[in-house]
Design an enzyme around this catalytic site. Sequence first.
Site, short mmCIF file in Angstrom:
data_model
loop_
_atom_site.label_atom_id
_atom_site.label_comp_id
_atom_site.label_asym_id
_atom_site.label_seq_id
_atom_site.Cartn_x
_atom_site.Cartn_y
_atom_site.Cartn_z
CG HIS A 230 9.88 -3.37 2.94
ND1 HIS A 230 9.53 -4.31 3.88
CD2 HIS A 230 9.99 -2.20 3.61
CE1 HIS A 230 9.42 -3.74 5.06
NE2 HIS A 230 9.70 -2.44 4.93
CB THR B 99 -0.93 0.02 1.23
OG1 THR B 99 -0.14 0.03 2.42
CG2 THR B 99 -1.87 -1.18 1.23
#
Length: 180
Positions: free
Chosen positions: A53, A38
């Site tokens: 990430h 998101t």
Amino acid sequence: MQLGRGLTLLLGGARSGKSDLAVQLGESWPDDVVFVATATAGDDDMAARIERHQAERPATWQLIEIPDFSASDAATIDPAALVVVDCVTLLVSNLMFSGHDEPAILSHIEALGLALATRTGPAVVISNEVGLGIHPETEMGRHYRDVLGRTNRALAGVSETSLFVVAGKVLPLTSLGISW
């Protein structure tokens, strides 16, 4: 830890190990994994964080980037796949900054939580616990903390498992039987 059906909520502070745990759970899942991000790269630092990430996740996982991930989006994902949503903290922020009021945000999160909790395959949702830190100085900061706290409670309410992640360690969260 074994994933069962239903929704697992990973709740903790920044850098507590929530995402690491989600990756470990995903790597142990025998079927497909769909990772829902998101976050949006609004600056160079955030772009670097997103890149870091991504490098920590297996390349075989399907990546879906949806800043306002919803129940209808969840319905389009393979029902047998493990869904990892990282994270509700930014999802709530994205909804706030796009003009949604608190009732709309809570409705959005409640519908999403129910959709994820009732899938055939499991879902893991990551969110920050922001109520343990300092009292926000601004009205917007206090409002955000309050809305995120309410959304975390709503998600915990439909989760089969809720875990508090602190310093890379996990504490199970249980209900006291009190109705909110």
